[in-house]
Each structure stands twice: as C-alpha cells, then as structure tokens.
Write a protein that holds these residues in place. Sequence first.
Motif, PDB file in Angstrom:
ATOM      1  N   GLY A 182       0.776  -1.228   0.000  1.00 33.00           N
ATOM      2  CA  GLY A 182       0.000   0.000   0.000  1.00 33.00           C
ATOM      3  C   GLY A 182       0.808   1.279   0.000  1.00 33.00           C
ATOM      4  N   ALA A 183       2.129   1.187  -0.053  1.00 33.76           N
ATOM      5  CA  ALA A 183       2.958   2.395  -0.040  1.00 33.76           C
ATOM      6  C   ALA A 183       2.655   3.272  -1.247  1.00 33.76           C
ATOM      7  CB  ALA A 183       4.439   2.017  -0.024  1.00 33.76           C
ATOM      8  N   VAL A 184       2.476   4.563  -1.011  1.00 31.82           N
ATOM      9  CA  VAL A 184       2.181   5.496  -2.106  1.00 31.82           C
ATOM     10  C   VAL A 184       3.354   6.462  -2.240  1.00 31.82           C
ATOM     11  CG1 VAL A 184       0.604   7.233  -3.010  1.00 31.82           C
ATOM     12  CG2 VAL A 184      -0.288   5.307  -1.658  1.00 31.82           C
ATOM     13  N   LEU A 185       3.945   6.498  -3.411  1.00 31.12           N
ATOM     14  CA  LEU A 185       5.121   7.322  -3.675  1.00 31.12           C
ATOM     15  C   LEU A 185       4.835   8.319  -4.782  1.00 31.12           C
ATOM     16  CD1 LEU A 185       7.838   4.516  -3.700  1.00 31.12           C
ATOM     17  CD2 LEU A 185       7.087   5.884  -1.755  1.00 31.12           C
ATOM     18  N   ARG A 186       5.624   9.387  -4.817  1.00 27.64           N
ATOM     19  CA  ARG A 186       5.616  10.304  -5.954  1.00 27.64           C
ATOM     20  C   ARG A 186       7.030  10.360  -6.512  1.00 27.64           C
ATOM     21  NH1 ARG A 186       6.777  15.781  -3.710  1.00 27.64           N
ATOM     22  NH2 ARG A 186       6.839  15.605  -1.439  1.00 27.64           N
ATOM     23  N   HIS A 187       7.150  10.767  -7.753  1.00 30.39           N
ATOM     24  CA  HIS A 187       8.469  10.762  -8.383  1.00 30.39           C
ATOM     25  C   HIS A 187       8.590  11.920  -9.351  1.00 30.39           C
ATOM     26  CE1 HIS A 187       5.998   8.497 -11.313  1.00 30.39           C
ATOM     27  NE2 HIS A 187       6.767   9.098 -12.217  1.00 30.39           N
ATOM     28  N   HIS A 188       9.840  12.255  -9.644  1.00 32.20           N
ATOM     29  CA  HIS A 188      10.130  13.237 -10.684  1.00 32.20           C
ATOM     30  C   HIS A 188      11.468  12.893 -11.323  1.00 32.20           C
ATOM     31  CE1 HIS A 188      11.864  15.116  -6.955  1.00 32.20           C
ATOM     32  NE2 HIS A 188      12.909  15.256  -7.769  1.00 32.20           N
ATOM     33  N   GLU A 189      11.637  13.312 -12.549  1.00 28.22           N
ATOM     34  CA  GLU A 189      12.894  13.061 -13.250  1.00 28.22           C
ATOM     35  C   GLU A 189      13.974  13.986 -12.718  1.00 28.22           C
ATOM     36  OE1 GLU A 189      14.682  12.745 -17.823  1.00 28.22           O
ATOM     37  OE2 GLU A 189      12.557  13.210 -17.479  1.00 28.22           O
ATOM     38  N   VAL A 190      15.193  13.457 -12.610  1.00 30.14           N
ATOM     39  CA  VAL A 190      16.349  14.238 -12.172  1.00 30.14           C
ATOM     40  C   VAL A 190      17.429  14.131 -13.244  1.00 30.14           C
ATOM     41  CG1 VAL A 190      15.840  13.944  -9.722  1.00 30.14           C
ATOM     42  CG2 VAL A 190      17.325  12.292 -10.871  1.00 30.14           C
ATOM     43  N   ARG A 191      18.445  14.954 -13.122  1.00 30.99           N
ATOM     44  CA  ARG A 191      19.512  14.937 -14.128  1.00 30.99           C
ATOM     45  C   ARG A 191      20.303  13.635 -14.050  1.00 30.99           C
ATOM     46  NH1 ARG A 191      24.645  15.728 -12.149  1.00 30.99           N
ATOM     47  NH2 ARG A 191      24.879  16.659 -10.069  1.00 30.99           N
ATOM     48  N   ARG A 192      20.891  13.248 -15.155  1.00 27.24           N
ATOM     49  CA  ARG A 192      21.749  12.066 -15.160  1.00 27.24           C
ATOM     50  C   ARG A 192      22.982  12.343 -14.311  1.00 27.24           C
ATOM     51  NH1 ARG A 192      22.405  10.228 -21.327  1.00 27.24           N
ATOM     52  NH2 ARG A 192      23.511   8.509 -20.312  1.00 27.24           N
ATOM     53  N   PHE A 193      23.404  11.355 -13.540  1.00 25.97           N
ATOM     54  CA  PHE A 193      24.563  11.542 -12.663  1.00 25.97           C
ATOM     55  C   PHE A 193      25.406  10.277 -12.637  1.00 25.97           C
ATOM     56  CE2 PHE A 193      21.013  10.122 -10.020  1.00 25.97           C
ATOM     57  CZ  PHE A 193      21.564   9.109  -9.249  1.00 25.97           C
ATOM     58  N   GLY A 194      26.660  10.461 -12.234  1.00 21.73           N
ATOM     59  CA  GLY A 194      27.603   9.362 -12.212  1.00 21.73           C
ATOM     60  C   GLY A 194      27.756   8.739 -10.843  1.00 21.73           C
ATOM     61  N   ILE A 195      28.539   7.685 -10.780  1.00 21.15           N
ATOM     62  CA  ILE A 195      28.694   6.928  -9.549  1.00 21.15           C
ATOM     63  C   ILE A 195      29.339   7.747  -8.445  1.00 21.15           C
ATOM     64  CG2 ILE A 195      30.951   5.953 -10.194  1.00 21.15           C
ATOM     65  CD1 ILE A 195      29.990   3.317  -8.886  1.00 21.15           C
TER      66      ILE A 195
END
Length: 207
Positions: A182-195
């Motif tokens: 039942g966990a409800v999350l929201r998301h958004h795109e972020v910039r590409r990043f390295g290790i």
Amino acid sequence: MCGRFVDPDMRSAGLDTSWLKINPFPRRWNVKPTQDVLIVAKQPAQAMMARWWLIPSWFDGPDAKAWKATTFNARIEEARDKPSFRNVWRHGRCLIPAAGYYEWQGDRGAKRPFFFRSAGNDDTLWIAGLASRWQGLLTCTMMTRAANASVEPIHDRMPVILNTEEQAAWLAGSDELEIGAGAVLRHHEVRRFGIADEGADLIEPVE
C-alpha cells in the motif's frame, strides 16, 4: 531493484545518532551498494551501521570481495527459501530508513533517472531489510516487491516500504508477502549523474 538511495534526514526520522561516532553524520544523496548504511533492528529497536550488500554467515571466503552474488536486494517472494537469505529471514529482520531512492528508465546508454519519495507527510521511507553478521561485519539487504500503481509506470519493482504497523510486524517476523503493497510514492525526473556524484542537487527536478 533498488541500487541507489538517499540518506534520511536524521531529525525528520527521529533517530538518535549520537552513538555513531561520526560528527557530524555525513548525509549522502547517492548511497551505493557496499557502503555502510544506517539500519534499525532488534527489540527494542536499536540503530546501527551495516554494509549494504548482505554476506551470509556461512560464507567461508577470505574477504568480503570474495562474495560474488548480488545480494544488496532480496525479492520478498523468494527470500524465505533462498540460501543466501533463509537463515536471517526469521531472526535477521531490520529496517533501512531513506529519504528516497532512484530508478532508471530507458535504453542502455540513455537511461533517465527518477527520484522516488513519500507521497505523504512522512519524509522518511522505512524499507524492510535483512541483516547478517559475517566474520564480525554486519551486512544487510533491502527487500523488494512487485511495483504498485504509484511506481509501475517507471519500474516493475520497488522497495518494500512499510507503514508504522507494518514496521512492527516485519521486525516481529511477519511472513506476509503483501506487506508494503500500500505504499504510495511520488516521483520526478532528475539529471543524469555518475557513480561518484554527490549533493542535494541530485534530487532536484530537471527543467
């Protein structure tokens, strides 16, 4: 699969970290497998540090690098019976607090990262985990499950994220495989990043 996450805000999580002997506690926005992470385990609950890549206690290799299996995640559907995890399924329960985590979408070489966080008022995600002590080293894995509707558009798996009641049940040894559904999350795109990239700007939405 979850292979990167963000340390929780210690104040928001309500955790006493004075015992950690790290002053100040170095918050990270790009936590990677094999790094030490904060876990909460035992009854009553205790905070401790563990290496994020579980090594079972029965492994007789010369060092941690000799363990080659990919065990920083464990599928909740399989962990009870899988040799790497079954010994700690009953007595190695823990929680891994996080401010959020990353998943990637797209073709190899052009994958776009997305940051997932709670859709509610709690800034901290409490993720089900298992912990194993190997040659004195505490190690852990993060449980995953099939993605629910709030995650599935980006990825088919998600961490097992628990509400308050589920946290207590998990630590007590619950065998409920639908826990965390039942966990409800929201998301958004972020910039590409390295290790090696780090910093709060990693979770900023892309323009």
